[in-house]
Design an enzyme around this catalytic site. Structure first.
Site, PDB file in Angstrom:
ATOM      1  N   SER A 286       1.091  -1.043   0.288  1.00 30.33           N
ATOM      2  CA  SER A 286       0.044  -0.428   0.128  1.00 30.33           C
ATOM      3  C   SER A 286       0.724   1.400   0.171  1.00 30.33           C
ATOM      4  O   SER A 286       2.445   1.192   0.552  1.00 30.33           O
ATOM      5  CB  SER A 286      -0.701  -0.245   1.199  1.00 30.33           C
TER       6      SER A 286
ATOM      7  N   TYR B 273      -2.795  -1.370  10.936  1.00 30.97           N
ATOM      8  CA  TYR B 273      -2.264  -0.954   9.143  1.00 30.97           C
ATOM      9  C   TYR B 273      -1.835  -0.910   8.660  1.00 30.97           C
ATOM     10  O   TYR B 273      -1.201  -1.094   7.513  1.00 30.97           O
ATOM     11  CB  TYR B 273      -3.601  -0.373   7.933  1.00 30.97           C
TER      12      TYR B 273
END
Ligand code: BGC
Length: 266
Positions: free
Chosen positions: A151, A164
């Site tokens: 990401s 995350y």
């Protein structure tokens, strides 16, 4: 006409929705037989397998929790049983359980790390073992290809999402260390780092005009990403077209990592 991934088999974890589903469709369009792993949305995975089959491709759906070693093994058994082996493994499964730091529960921390980081460890470990077991095949220059779904948050800090961001920061060094270790065996390990891609995981960030306007301020290229954008990158990174690309994170983010806040001198 020959397609880029003809005669190859790809396993995609978390393929029942979002980026995983888009990547699976793109790999199938490029000629790969696809094994669609899902955790809880069997109907969606089966529907995608059906759609690919009707279009002349080959696809099966397999349930497994990637954080559980026995279930990961079951997933690779399915690859062997249906398609003899696997050439391309996309470690894609990922979840978000967001909260302000002091409200984040230990369960939310553990659940995100289990799927996003341990899941990639178990999936890619089984992949390397399978590549070694079956040895080289004429379908690709590499013994096998692994793509870790990272990401932009392997780079961009993300308050309210420390679990995350920690998992994706972990993927950065995990991928590079693994790539370094197995490259001599001609196993190519790389990551894709998507930016804001229109999927259910970030619906709150795009499903109202106000939210979308705010989000677009973070994207110099001026549009959200679509799952096809990631699919195309995955096809290239999984094919011999990128045979000399090893241990790299490919950012597919419309420039989100370019510090857009500094465009007018900060
Ligand atoms: C997250 C999305 C977010 C994007 C950009 C992704 O990794 O899963 O929720 O929109 O990063 O911030």
């Amino acid at each position: 006409m020959e397609k880029l991934l003809d005669h190859q088999v790809a396993l995609i974890t978390g393929a029942s929705s979002g980026i995983g589903s888009g990547v699976a469709q793109a790999l199938a369009n490029a000629g790969a037989a696809v094994v669609l792993n899902y955790h809880s949305h069997g109907e969606a995975a089966e529907a995608l397998a059906d759609k690919i089959g009707k279009a002349g491709g080959r696809a099966i759906a397999v349930q497994a929790d990637v954080a559980d070693p026995a279930q990961v093994e079951k997933m690779f058994d399915a690859c062997r049983k249906h398609f003899e082996s696997v050439d391309i493994v996309i470690a894609n499964s990922g979840v978000q359980k967001d909260n302000a730091f002091t409200d984040m529960t230990l369960d939310d921390w553990k659940a995100v790390l289990a799927t996003n980081l341990t899941g990639q460890f178990l999936t890619t470990q089984a992949a390397v073992k399978e590549f070694r077991r079956r040895g080289p095949r004429p379908v690709s220059k590499a013994l096998g290809k692994i793509i870790c779904m990272s990401s932009v948050h392997e780079l961009i800090p993300w308050g309210g999402h420390v679990n995350y961001a920690a998992s994706k920061g972990g993927i950065q060094m995990f991928m590079k260390s693994l790539a370094q270790e197995v490259a001599p065996e001609r196993i190519r390990v790389n990551s894709i780092a998507p930016g804001a891609i229109r999927t259910p995981i970030n619906k709150d960030a795009w499903d109202t005009e106000a939210a979308l306007e705010k989000l677009l301020k973070l994207i110099p290229y001026g549009r959200m990403g679509e799952t096809e954008d990631i699919g195309k990158a995955a096809v290239w990174l999984a094919s011999d077209e990128s045979d000399y690309v090893v241990g790299t994170t490919l950012f597919v983010d419309g420039g989100m990592t370019l510090y857009p806040g500094f465009a007018d001198n900060g």
